[in-house]
Design a protein around this motif. Structure first.
Motif, PDB file in Angstrom:
ATOM      1  N   ARG A  45      99.424 -14.594  -3.800  1.00 10.30           N
ATOM      2  CA  ARG A  45      99.749 -15.912  -4.341  1.00 10.30           C
ATOM      3  C   ARG A  45      99.384 -16.022  -5.816  1.00 10.30           C
ATOM      4  O   ARG A  45     100.105 -16.642  -6.605  1.00 10.30           O
ATOM      5  CB  ARG A  45      99.008 -16.993  -3.545  1.00 10.30           C
ATOM      6  CG  ARG A  45      99.568 -17.228  -2.141  1.00 10.30           C
ATOM      7  CD  ARG A  45      98.680 -18.180  -1.363  1.00 10.30           C
ATOM      8  NE  ARG A  45      99.169 -18.383  -0.011  1.00 10.30           N
ATOM      9  CZ  ARG A  45      98.462 -18.947   0.962  1.00 10.30           C
ATOM     10  NH1 ARG A  45      97.221 -19.366   0.715  1.00 10.30           N
ATOM     11  NH2 ARG A  45      98.980 -19.103   2.175  1.00 10.30           N
ATOM     12  N   VAL A  48     102.109 -14.119  -7.835  1.00 13.44           N
ATOM     13  CA  VAL A  48     103.394 -14.811  -7.827  1.00 13.44           C
ATOM     14  C   VAL A  48     103.338 -16.068  -8.690  1.00 13.44           C
ATOM     15  O   VAL A  48     104.302 -16.409  -9.394  1.00 13.44           O
ATOM     16  CB  VAL A  48     103.813 -15.155  -6.378  1.00 13.44           C
ATOM     17  CG1 VAL A  48     105.058 -16.035  -6.371  1.00 13.44           C
ATOM     18  CG2 VAL A  48     104.086 -13.881  -5.591  1.00 13.44           C
ATOM     19  N   SER A  49     102.215 -16.770  -8.678  1.00 15.20           N
ATOM     20  CA  SER A  49     102.102 -18.000  -9.473  1.00 15.20           C
ATOM     21  C   SER A  49     102.076 -17.714 -10.968  1.00 15.20           C
ATOM     22  O   SER A  49     102.466 -18.566 -11.772  1.00 15.20           O
ATOM     23  CB  SER A  49     100.827 -18.752  -9.081  1.00 15.20           C
ATOM     24  OG  SER A  49      99.670 -17.981  -9.377  1.00 15.20           O
ATOM     25  N   ASP A  58     110.594 -16.180  -5.119  1.00 14.99           N
ATOM     26  CA  ASP A  58     109.906 -16.879  -4.037  1.00 14.99           C
ATOM     27  C   ASP A  58     110.675 -18.120  -3.601  1.00 14.99           C
ATOM     28  O   ASP A  58     110.685 -18.478  -2.418  1.00 14.99           O
ATOM     29  CB  ASP A  58     108.499 -17.257  -4.495  1.00 14.99           C
ATOM     30  CG  ASP A  58     107.662 -17.853  -3.381  1.00 14.99           C
ATOM     31  OD1 ASP A  58     107.676 -17.300  -2.267  1.00 14.99           O
ATOM     32  OD2 ASP A  58     107.002 -18.886  -3.619  1.00 14.99           O
ATOM     33  N   GLY A  66     105.881 -15.479  -1.626  1.00 13.11           N
ATOM     34  CA  GLY A  66     104.567 -15.840  -2.161  1.00 13.11           C
ATOM     35  C   GLY A  66     103.469 -15.796  -1.121  1.00 13.11           C
ATOM     36  O   GLY A  66     102.302 -15.548  -1.456  1.00 13.11           O
TER      37      GLY A  66
END
Length: 426
Positions: A45, A48-49, A58, A66
């Motif tokens: 996470r 991906v963020s 995502d 994610g």
């Protein structure tokens, strides 16, 4: 649309198709929350963020990427395999002949597409497990890595089967509906993000109003273009067969402004994500991954990276619009059939002149549809750069959601019309 769904619900077999489609989508969403074993989800996470293009991917997986669930790869390998097979069908004569064999030939090509999907899913799963998310593995022994790779690959294979089942036994195109469901499932998350930005003061109410107004305009424009047609008048000559006279009536050929629907947008998105897939093998901090994040990213800090990504996206959308239109509409076949049945376009001679005329009209309206798709797909990206809004639900997502909804409703209406005809004949 609501009245159409209400009427469709009253027909028993259509109701069963709608329920079946809904249940398949529920299974898809349930699988999107089952994590892959042996992966540190918090680490995934965090990556991906931070990475814009991964966040974009995502979105289309419905949050599965994610959260590193069994459907993390989504249906993207299948779409990429479909693009490759369609291009090979034109390039390789044997595949072209197979495509012309009718239902049997299409079944063989579909089988090859499934094999290619599994191979691409294996490659992408290996890239994610060994490269990008290698540090997220709880254990790096060969058995653990193999379990992760096979789980991700099996998830994509199951989604491919799920989409085909929806197409065959449900309502609408299964693959498109899976992408539709993934995007729509992220709407609550996008609303939450917008509300958080408003509370933090990073987003002004005026920018939000402008974006919402633009979204309404995009939806209205997509509906107008999807429904827009150019009607080519056709006149049928009178002919006597025995004691009866046939023909003499007027008709038309409806040429849609956007003959290919949202397929070009989906294809372009899948192709542009391919460099990202390759970069997975090198890891997030590698030179190639940084180059992709800088120059092939709609959320890149470098403005020229956004420009290059946008231009490539526009070119690919226009190319696939013409490509898919050429596959689905054959002016030579239309012209031949018209000539056989005594039909002609007023002022145009039958045969080759009719084919040339249809090609000319089709090229013009396809250009308008292609430029429209490219513009709508890129406009929100430009607006977000100007206003500073950072939300994932952009023009491409809106195009896919509205386009798939329209196509699905048309299929429902066609099913209802067919059943009305059957009742009349009975």
């Amino acid at each position: 649309m609501i009245s159409t769904l209400r009427n469709a619900w009253k027909i028993p077999d259509l109701r069963s198709k709608i329920v079946y489609t809904f249940m398949m989508l529920v299974i898809f969403r349930l699988g999107s929350v089952i994590p892959v074993p042996g992966i540190n989800i918090d680490y995934v996470r965090a990556i991906v963020s931070q990475a814009g293009l991964l966040g974009f991917f995502d979105l289309f997986s419905g949050g599965a990427f994610g959260n590193m669930t069994i459907f993390a790869l989504s249906i993207t390998p299948y779409i990429t395999a479909s693009i490759i097979m369609q291009l090979l069908t034109i390039a390789i004569p044997s595949l072209e002949e197979m495509a012309k064999e009718g239902e049997e030939g299409r079944k063989k090509i579909a089988q090859y597409t499934r094999y290619a999907t599994v191979v691409l899913a294996l490659i992408q799963a290996a890239g994610i497990s060994i490269g990008l998310f290698g540090s997220a593995l709880i254990s790096r022994d060969p058995f653990s890595v193999t379990v992760v790779v096979l789980t991700l690959t099996a998830g994509t294979a199951f989604l491919m089967w799920l989409g085909e089942q929806i197409t065959e036994k449900g309502i609408g195109n299964g693959i498109s509906l899976l992408i539709f469901a993934g995007i729509v499932s992220r709407v609550p998350f996008s609303i939450k993000e917008i509300w958080f930005q408003l509370q933090q003061g990073t987003l002004s109410p005026i920018s939000l109003i402008v974006f919402l107004a633009l979204s309404v305009v995009i939806i209205a424009a997509v509906v107008a273009i999807q429904e827009g047609t150019r009607k080519i008048p056709v006149q049928y000559a009178k002919r006597v067969v025995g004691r009866k006279m046939y023909g003499g009536q007027s008709s038309h050929i409806p040429l849609k402004v956007n003959q290919s629907g949202v397929i070009p947008v989906i294809f372009a998105m899948s192709l542009l994500s391919f460099p990202q897939t390759i970069s997975l093998f090198f890891g997030q901090d590698s030179g190639f991954a940084n180059w992709v994040a800088t120059w092939l990213n709609p959320n890149s800090i470098n403005i020229w990276g956004v420009v290059i990504y946008s231009l490539l996206s526009a070119v690919l959308i226009i190319f696939f619009t013409y490509f898919y239109t050429a596959i689905t509409f054959n002016p030579v076949e239309i012209s031949t059939n018209m000539k056989k049945h005594g039909g002609f376009i007023p002022g145009i001679r039958p045969g080759k002149p009719t084919t040339d005329y249809l090609n000319k009209v089709l090229n013009r309206i396809t250009l308008a549809g292609a430029v429209f798709l490219a513009t709508i797909a890129l406009l929100p990206t430009i607006l977000m750069r100007i206003t500073g809004m950072q939300i994932a639900f952009g023009g491409t997502a809106l195009l896919i959601v509205v386009g798939v909804a329209l196509e699905t409703m048309k299929q429902v209406e066609a099913q209802m019309l067919m059943r009305h005809y059957q009742g009349f004949l009975k």
